[in-house]
Scaffold this active site. Structure first.
Site, short mmCIF file in Angstrom:
data_model
loop_
_atom_site.label_atom_id
_atom_site.label_comp_id
_atom_site.label_asym_id
_atom_site.label_seq_id
_atom_site.Cartn_x
_atom_site.Cartn_y
_atom_site.Cartn_z
N TYR A 1 40.09 -6.22 49.82
CA TYR A 1 39.21 -5.26 50.85
C TYR A 1 39.17 -5.99 52.11
O TYR A 1 38.97 -7.55 52.19
CB TYR A 1 37.75 -5.44 50.05
CG TYR A 1 36.83 -4.62 50.89
CD1 TYR A 1 36.41 -3.62 50.65
CD2 TYR A 1 36.05 -5.39 51.85
CE1 TYR A 1 35.39 -2.95 51.64
CE2 TYR A 1 35.10 -4.90 52.71
CZ TYR A 1 34.77 -3.47 52.55
OH TYR A 1 33.63 -3.08 53.32
N GLU B 1 37.23 -0.18 58.06
CA GLU B 1 37.13 -0.82 56.65
C GLU B 1 38.62 -0.06 56.02
O GLU B 1 38.95 0.99 55.81
CB GLU B 1 36.11 0.08 55.87
CG GLU B 1 35.84 -0.59 54.63
CD GLU B 1 34.54 0.34 53.72
OE1 GLU B 1 34.55 1.37 53.72
OE2 GLU B 1 33.56 -0.64 53.34
#
Ligand code: ADP
Ligand code: MG
Length: 455
Positions: A146, A234
């Site tokens: 991530y 993101e």
């Protein structure tokens, strides 16, 4: 602190949810589709999978044929996170499908996706329309990480967040395994050096062989974040796809709406079909409008007053239908538009206007109310409480308008009346009768309510 950083990131990260963040002015963050984000990322030299947009199953078939891989991924272009685990309103499950690059399979799955609403944990039960999919070449994912860049209030600048637990729900990682999340505040003047990025990649558990590739991607992502006025970048998953290569396989980019004047190329990608209709309308007129599930429409200036108004409605046993803040310097036009928004909600059975005239003049508000009430043929009672600058003029305008608008000087009384009258309207609706309200003479005491006229 970390949870605060993450908290903000995750909130901003909702692909489709405009955030209400400031007093006295609507502030929204632009979200664009993953396919558009990836095109932008490619122009920054970022490593993204080859893909093409498709608005019909046939376009999907053509796009898949042009891919050289044996497998392709079909991804719903819906502005909401958690697409993979989403369900379409036709019962078809999954907004992201990895499948053989086979014509009939591509056609079949694309037709289950395009033209249907996708419901994910971020969309609410109606979901969002999937008008387009992205056909992407499937890559061999070895491990998912991530990676995010966001603006953090506590750090007073950009922060990079990384985790070895990518691909899945980052909120769950934050809750269950916070040590798996690392962060790096970035000095906005100094920028992100290759060295800092390399250290960060190591910290987040990127294998040695991929650290150079990961650091290179981080530096390029930061450049995009800065130059394109992003509030969030993101990448989940930020994936290891080869012995020494990482790729940005998903992209969620949000942009600061104050930057629209210099990011016209990005803002052209806005897709209003993904947004709440009332919100699109509210944005046009710079109104802060949040729909709630009660039945008393509130038109208020200032977020503090809006909250107090909602509280007092609840105190009297009612429930607000919305939060609508027209801001500190609203015009009569904005007030009219605010009324339109409120009355579009079929649950609304009374409207309470609570305005404090400071810089804002009550007579301007009154003008807007009168305009809206006469224009919109309103069938619900309007209770108006005006205090402050030019209050007397405003009251006179309302009294002379010939419209059935109920004035009240005190907030408590106004809220009480709104709640009581909304109950009458609800009962009348159930009994299929039409009811109108007119102010009764109140010579002796203040606690009587309107006289309803049943017709
Ligand atoms: P969402 O986060 O909205 O569910 P993603 O784009 O992250 O959608 O896709 C979900 C999962 O599908 C990813 O975590 C990844 O495992 C897989 N995936 C996405 N793109 C590709 C790709 N190009 N090749 C292989 N697998 C992919
Ligand atoms: Mg994802």
């Amino acid at each position: 602190m970390l949870s605060r950083v993450l908290g903000q990131g995750l909130r901003l990260g909702a692909r489709g949810s405009p955030a209400l963040t400031s007093l006295g002015g609507a502030r929204r963050l632009l979200n664009i589709h993953e396919a558009d984000s990836q095109e932008l990322m490619k122009s920054y030299g970022l490593n993204v999978a080859r893909g093409a947009k498709a608005k019909s199953p046939e376009e999907a078939v053509t796009a898949a044929k042009s891919m050289s891989t044996s497998k392709v991924v079909l991804k719903a272009q819906v502005l909401a996170g958690g697409r993979g685990k989403g369900v379409f309103d036709n019962g078809f499950s999954g907004g992201v499908h990895v499948l053989d690059n086979d014509e009939s399979k591509v056609r079949e799955i694309a037709s289950q996706m395009i033209g249907h609403n996708l419901i994910t944990k971020q969309t609410g039960k109606e979901g969002r329309p999937c008008n387009m999919i992205q056909v992407v070449e499937a890559v061999n994912v070895q491990k998912e990480f991530y990676l995010a860049l966001l603006l953090d209030r506590a750090a007073m600048g950009p922060v990079m967040i990384g985790s070895s637990q990518g691909g899945m729900d980052i909120e769950a990682v934050a809750a269950e395994n916070p040590d798996a999340i690392v962060k790096l505040p970035i000095d906005i003047d100094g920028g992100l050096s290759m060295e800092a990025a390399t250290n960060f990649a190591r910290q987040m558990g990127i294998p040695d062989s991929c650290v150079d590739s990961a650091a290179d991607q981080m530096v390029k992502l930061y450049q995009l974040f800065l130059e394109r006025d992003c509030s969030l970048v993101e990448i989940n998953p930020f994936a290891q796809v080869g012995p020494s290569e990482v790729m940005c396989l998903d992209a969620k980019l949000n942009f600061d709406d104050n930057a629209e004047f210099r990011q016209s190329g990005v803002f052209e990608k806005r897709d209003t079909t993904q947004e709440n209709k009332a919100d699109v309308e509210a944005a046009k007129f710079d109104l802060n409008y949040i729909q709630l599930d009660g039945n008393i429409g509130c038109l208020v200036n200032g977020a503090g007053l809006a909250m107090a108004t909602m509280d007092i409605i609840q105190l009297h046993g009612g429930s607000p239908a919305n939060f609508l803040d027209v801001g500190g310097g609203a015009t009569a036009r904005q007030v009219t538009e605010a009324f339109k928004l409120i009355t579009q909600d079929p649950n609304v059975s009374a409207i309470l206007v609570n305005i404090f005239g400071g810089i804002m003049r009550c007579d301007v508000i009154a003008e807007g109310i009168i305009h809206a009430a006469s224009d919109l043929d309103l069938s619900v009672p309007i209770i108006v409480r005006l205090q402050g600058t030019n209050r007397e003029e405003a009251k006179e305008m309302i009294a002379n308008s010939g419209l059935d608008i109920i004035s009240s000087d005190e907030l408590d009384d106004a809220a009480f009346r709104a709640v009581q009258l909304s109950k009458i309207v609800e009962l009348a609706r159930q009994a299929h009768v039409h009811v109108t309200f007119r102010e009764a003479e109140r010579p002796h005491h203040d606690d009587d309510v309107m006289t309803p006229y049943f017709t």
